[in-house]
Motif scaffolding. Structure first.
Motif, PDB file in Angstrom:
ATOM      1  N   THR A  32      15.113  11.425   0.568  1.00 45.21           N
ATOM      2  CA  THR A  32      14.475  10.049   0.440  1.00 45.21           C
ATOM      3  C   THR A  32      13.916   9.512   1.772  1.00 45.21           C
ATOM      4  O   THR A  32      14.366  10.009   2.965  1.00 45.21           O
ATOM      5  N   PHE A  33      12.905   8.569   1.738  1.00 45.46           N
ATOM      6  CA  PHE A  33      12.386   8.165   2.734  1.00 45.46           C
ATOM      7  C   PHE A  33      12.161   6.570   2.388  1.00 45.46           C
ATOM      8  O   PHE A  33      11.904   6.389   1.336  1.00 45.46           O
ATOM      9  N   GLY A  34      11.806   5.822   3.715  1.00 47.48           N
ATOM     10  CA  GLY A  34      11.459   4.432   3.561  1.00 47.48           C
ATOM     11  C   GLY A  34      10.189   4.212   3.475  1.00 47.48           C
ATOM     12  O   GLY A  34       9.594   4.820   4.538  1.00 47.48           O
ATOM     13  N   VAL A  35       9.549   3.374   3.014  1.00 49.74           N
ATOM     14  CA  VAL A  35       8.325   2.857   3.217  1.00 49.74           C
ATOM     15  C   VAL A  35       8.351   1.304   3.406  1.00 49.74           C
ATOM     16  O   VAL A  35       8.872   0.649   2.737  1.00 49.74           O
ATOM     17  N   PRO A  36       8.034   0.798   4.709  1.00 48.21           N
ATOM     18  CA  PRO A  36       7.886  -0.548   4.939  1.00 48.21           C
ATOM     19  C   PRO A  36       7.154  -1.470   4.418  1.00 48.21           C
ATOM     20  O   PRO A  36       5.844  -0.864   4.038  1.00 48.21           O
ATOM     21  N   TYR A  37       7.190  -2.624   4.005  1.00 47.78           N
ATOM     22  CA  TYR A  37       6.471  -3.569   3.313  1.00 47.78           C
ATOM     23  C   TYR A  37       7.072  -5.003   3.526  1.00 47.78           C
ATOM     24  O   TYR A  37       7.927  -5.178   3.793  1.00 47.78           O
ATOM     25  N   THR A  38       5.998  -5.792   3.460  1.00 54.78           N
ATOM     26  CA  THR A  38       6.472  -7.415   3.546  1.00 54.78           C
ATOM     27  C   THR A  38       6.429  -7.976   2.268  1.00 54.78           C
ATOM     28  O   THR A  38       5.562  -7.885   1.476  1.00 54.78           O
ATOM     29  N   ASP A  39       7.645  -8.801   2.099  1.00 57.78           N
ATOM     30  CA  ASP A  39       7.885  -9.434   0.977  1.00 57.78           C
ATOM     31  C   ASP A  39       6.707 -10.539   0.724  1.00 57.78           C
ATOM     32  O   ASP A  39       6.290 -11.028   1.585  1.00 57.78           O
ATOM     33  N   ASP A  40       7.009 -11.263  -0.410  1.00 57.20           N
ATOM     34  CA  ASP A  40       6.160 -12.658  -0.670  1.00 57.20           C
ATOM     35  C   ASP A  40       6.475 -13.632   0.319  1.00 57.20           C
ATOM     36  O   ASP A  40       5.817 -14.631   0.498  1.00 57.20           O
ATOM     37  N   GLN A  41       7.845 -13.849   0.852  1.00 52.52           N
ATOM     38  CA  GLN A  41       8.430 -14.744   1.854  1.00 52.52           C
ATOM     39  C   GLN A  41       7.960 -14.203   3.356  1.00 52.52           C
ATOM     40  O   GLN A  41       8.356 -14.923   4.407  1.00 52.52           O
ATOM     41  N   GLY A  42       7.278 -13.161   3.354  1.00 52.34           N
ATOM     42  CA  GLY A  42       7.064 -12.613   4.784  1.00 52.34           C
ATOM     43  C   GLY A  42       7.824 -11.764   5.516  1.00 52.34           C
ATOM     44  O   GLY A  42       7.925 -11.348   6.872  1.00 52.34           O
ATOM     45  N   VAL A  43       8.939 -11.352   4.786  1.00 49.97           N
ATOM     46  CA  VAL A  43      10.204 -10.664   5.265  1.00 49.97           C
ATOM     47  C   VAL A  43       9.734  -9.210   5.237  1.00 49.97           C
ATOM     48  O   VAL A  43       9.552  -8.708   4.184  1.00 49.97           O
ATOM     49  N   GLU A  44      10.172  -8.460   6.287  1.00 54.21           N
ATOM     50  CA  GLU A  44       9.946  -6.943   6.368  1.00 54.21           C
ATOM     51  C   GLU A  44      10.921  -6.460   5.567  1.00 54.21           C
ATOM     52  O   GLU A  44      12.193  -6.646   5.951  1.00 54.21           O
ATOM     53  N   ARG A  45      10.812  -5.602   4.815  1.00 56.36           N
ATOM     54  CA  ARG A  45      11.838  -4.840   4.006  1.00 56.36           C
ATOM     55  C   ARG A  45      11.236  -3.375   3.924  1.00 56.36           C
ATOM     56  O   ARG A  45      10.375  -2.988   4.398  1.00 56.36           O
ATOM     57  N   SER A  46      12.103  -2.560   3.248  1.00 50.98           N
ATOM     58  CA  SER A  46      11.672  -0.993   3.128  1.00 50.98           C
ATOM     59  C   SER A  46      12.075  -0.791   1.691  1.00 50.98           C
ATOM     60  O   SER A  46      13.025  -1.142   1.268  1.00 50.98           O
ATOM     61  N   PHE A  47      10.939   0.267   1.140  1.00 51.16           N
ATOM     62  CA  PHE A  47      11.171   0.580  -0.223  1.00 51.16           C
ATOM     63  C   PHE A  47      11.687   1.921  -0.240  1.00 51.16           C
ATOM     64  O   PHE A  47      10.899   2.705   0.709  1.00 51.16           O
ATOM     65  N   THR A  48      12.659   2.421  -1.056  1.00 50.36           N
ATOM     66  CA  THR A  48      13.198   3.945  -0.827  1.00 50.36           C
ATOM     67  C   THR A  48      12.363   4.817  -1.983  1.00 50.36           C
ATOM     68  O   THR A  48      12.231   4.684  -3.262  1.00 50.36           O
ATOM     69  N   LEU A  49      11.787   5.702  -1.367  1.00 45.97           N
ATOM     70  CA  LEU A  49      11.006   6.777  -2.185  1.00 45.97           C
ATOM     71  C   LEU A  49      11.631   8.008  -2.219  1.00 45.97           C
ATOM     72  O   LEU A  49      12.500   8.487  -1.041  1.00 45.97           O
ATOM     73  N   ARG A  50      11.621   8.895  -3.124  1.00 46.49           N
ATOM     74  CA  ARG A  50      11.979  10.260  -3.139  1.00 46.49           C
ATOM     75  C   ARG A  50      11.112  11.227  -3.197  1.00 46.49           C
ATOM     76  O   ARG A  50      10.316  11.048  -3.878  1.00 46.49           O
ATOM     77  N   GLY A  51      11.041  12.294  -2.117  1.00 49.18           N
ATOM     78  CA  GLY A  51       9.920  12.991  -2.194  1.00 49.18           C
ATOM     79  C   GLY A  51       9.831  13.633  -0.899  1.00 49.18           C
ATOM     80  O   GLY A  51      10.471  14.013  -0.184  1.00 49.18           O
TER      81      GLY A  51
END
Length: 154
Positions: A32-51
């Motif tokens: 798995t690896f994380g992909v950073p993104y910014t949510d609707d409230q402007g908070v930095e988060r990470s979405f986990t993908l497998r691959g």
């Protein structure tokens, strides 16, 4: 001398055959690896993908056997290598050896998501528990393989 040559040939044939055989015991779950993104409230988060980071990833969610589930495929590659190509996923069960076509689609279009060049939602349904090898094809040419696990329904 003839015996030594004969033994050498047998050994060479055995090595070649062994290297060409597909050994499911060598299969292991894709990382798995994380992909950073910014949510609707402007908070930095990470979405986990497998691959395979920076190449191909799917939503990292449990895959329940016998249930069609949404999987979003993310590709990081040059547009020319992806866009306009047909997409197919074939699965092989390590447990049963069963081979099934899990998904086929029309040619990929540009649909960036989470920093990926393109993404595509699909539905897939695994038919048995355990490890599965997902072979990904673009225009019927092998692109990559991912390894996922089918889980029992709760």
């Amino acid at each position: 001398m003839k015996k030594i040559l004969f033994l050498f040939i047998l050994l060479a044939i055995g090595l070649i055959t062994g290297c060409n055989e597909h050994n499911e015991s060598d299969w292991k779950l894709s990382s798995t690896f994380g992909v950073p993104y910014t949510d609707d409230q402007g908070v930095e988060r990470s979405f986990t993908l497998r691959g395979i980071e920076n190449k191909l990833g799917i939503t990292d969610a449990p895959l329940t056997v016998g249930v069609s589930q949404k999987v979003v495929w993310h590709f990081w590659d040059q547009e020319d290598n992806l866009i306009g190509k047909s997409f197919k996923v074939e699965g092989i069960s390590a447990k049963t050896g069963e081979q099934v076509t899990l998904f086929e689609s029309d040619p990929l279009v540009l649909a960036p998501n989470l920093g990926a060049t393109t993404s595509l939602p699909s539905g897939i349904k695994l038919t048995s528990t355990g490890l599965w090898k997902l072979n990904i094809y673009l225009d019927n040419e092998h692109y990559e393989s991912l390894f996922v696990e089918g889980k029992e329904p709760n």
